[in-house]
Design a protein around this motif. Structure first.
Motif, mmCIF file in Angstrom:
data_model
loop_
_atom_site.group_PDB
_atom_site.id
_atom_site.type_symbol
_atom_site.label_atom_id
_atom_site.label_comp_id
_atom_site.label_asym_id
_atom_site.label_seq_id
_atom_site.Cartn_x
_atom_site.Cartn_y
_atom_site.Cartn_z
ATOM 1 N N MET A 273 0.778 -1.448 -0.257
ATOM 2 C CA MET A 273 -0.237 -0.246 -0.117
ATOM 3 C C MET A 273 1.183 1.317 0.126
ATOM 4 O O MET A 273 1.825 1.336 1.229
ATOM 5 N N GLU A 274 0.701 2.695 -0.599
ATOM 6 C CA GLU A 274 1.874 3.371 -1.230
ATOM 7 C C GLU A 274 0.731 4.590 -0.263
ATOM 8 O O GLU A 274 -0.301 5.141 -0.611
ATOM 9 N N VAL A 275 1.709 4.684 0.764
ATOM 10 C CA VAL A 275 1.198 6.118 1.552
ATOM 11 C C VAL A 275 2.234 7.480 1.490
ATOM 12 O O VAL A 275 3.408 7.316 0.978
ATOM 13 N N LYS A 276 1.404 8.570 1.322
ATOM 14 C CA LYS A 276 2.348 9.682 1.020
ATOM 15 C C LYS A 276 1.399 10.662 2.584
ATOM 16 O O LYS A 276 0.988 10.692 2.067
ATOM 17 N N ILE A 277 3.283 11.258 2.943
ATOM 18 C CA ILE A 277 2.675 12.440 3.905
ATOM 19 C C ILE A 277 2.951 12.985 4.000
ATOM 20 O O ILE A 277 4.193 13.815 3.560
ATOM 21 N N GLY A 278 2.352 14.240 3.617
ATOM 22 C CA GLY A 278 3.488 15.948 3.752
ATOM 23 C C GLY A 278 4.142 15.742 4.797
ATOM 24 O O GLY A 278 2.445 16.238 6.026
ATOM 25 N N VAL A 279 4.634 16.868 5.091
ATOM 26 C CA VAL A 279 5.178 17.259 6.536
ATOM 27 C C VAL A 279 4.951 18.922 6.136
ATOM 28 O O VAL A 279 5.872 19.907 4.970
ATOM 29 N N GLN A 280 4.895 19.881 7.355
ATOM 30 C CA GLN A 280 4.792 20.802 6.900
ATOM 31 C C GLN A 280 6.031 21.553 7.358
ATOM 32 O O GLN A 280 7.146 21.308 8.136
ATOM 33 N N HIS A 281 6.501 22.318 6.341
ATOM 34 C CA HIS A 281 7.692 23.314 5.857
ATOM 35 C C HIS A 281 8.684 22.577 4.858
ATOM 36 O O HIS A 281 9.938 22.817 5.329
ATOM 37 N N ALA A 282 7.900 21.512 4.652
ATOM 38 C CA ALA A 282 8.715 20.852 3.711
ATOM 39 C C ALA A 282 8.617 20.702 2.893
ATOM 40 O O ALA A 282 7.316 20.555 2.340
ATOM 41 N N GLU B 74 -4.772 -0.264 9.192
ATOM 42 C CA GLU B 74 -3.953 -0.135 10.211
ATOM 43 C C GLU B 74 -3.368 1.517 10.031
ATOM 44 O O GLU B 74 -2.858 1.839 10.713
ATOM 45 N N VAL B 75 -3.214 1.880 9.087
ATOM 46 C CA VAL B 75 -2.271 3.113 8.786
ATOM 47 C C VAL B 75 -3.202 4.283 8.739
ATOM 48 O O VAL B 75 -3.001 4.478 9.643
ATOM 49 N N GLU B 76 -4.852 4.365 8.833
ATOM 50 C CA GLU B 76 -5.460 4.971 8.912
ATOM 51 C C GLU B 76 -6.087 5.121 10.527
ATOM 52 O O GLU B 76 -5.642 6.146 10.745
ATOM 53 N N SER B 77 -5.894 3.966 10.850
ATOM 54 C CA SER B 77 -6.564 3.525 12.383
ATOM 55 C C SER B 77 -4.196 4.744 13.306
ATOM 56 O O SER B 77 -4.681 5.595 14.114
ATOM 57 N N ALA B 78 -3.535 4.848 12.581
ATOM 58 C CA ALA B 78 -1.958 5.314 13.123
ATOM 59 C C ALA B 78 -2.189 6.678 12.860
ATOM 60 O O ALA B 78 -1.961 7.407 14.274
ATOM 61 N N VAL B 79 -2.667 7.000 11.297
ATOM 62 C CA VAL B 79 -2.819 8.799 12.072
ATOM 63 C C VAL B 79 -3.824 9.130 12.771
ATOM 64 O O VAL B 79 -3.311 9.881 12.761
ATOM 65 N N SER B 80 -4.875 8.347 12.932
ATOM 66 C CA SER B 80 -6.253 8.883 13.527
ATOM 67 C C SER B 80 -5.526 9.373 15.357
ATOM 68 O O SER B 80 -5.848 10.057 15.964
#
Length: 75
Positions: free
Chosen positions: A1-10, A24-30
């Motif tokens: 599963m591909e996951v993209k994470i945007g980070v502030q000021h990056a 599982e990814v959604e649970s970790a993010v929430s």
């Protein structure tokens, strides 16, 4: 599963291929965004951990698993 994470000021996003399910990814993010955890912790398919401070997350995009194609067949 591909996951993209945007980070502030990056200027670039973090992209990883994870063996975890979308749930599982959604649970970790929430959990991270809800204040239950200070870090978003995900593991990629090679066993490496990616840790992102929860207060610096701009967005998370959860995609479908990537299908790797082999050969010279017609597209």
């Amino acid at each position: 599963m591909e996951v993209k994470i945007g980070v502030q000021h990056a200027p670039r996003e973090i992209v990883l291929e994870s063996g975890q399910s979308a749930e599982e990814v959604e649970s970790a993010v929430s959990d991270a965004l809800g204040g239950k955890a200070q870090l978003l912790s995900l593991t990629d398919d090679k066993g490496r951990k990616v840790l992102v401070p929860a207060d610096k997350i701009a967005y998370v995009e959860i995609g479908e698993p990537a299908v790797r194609r082999v050969g010279f067949g017609a597209l």
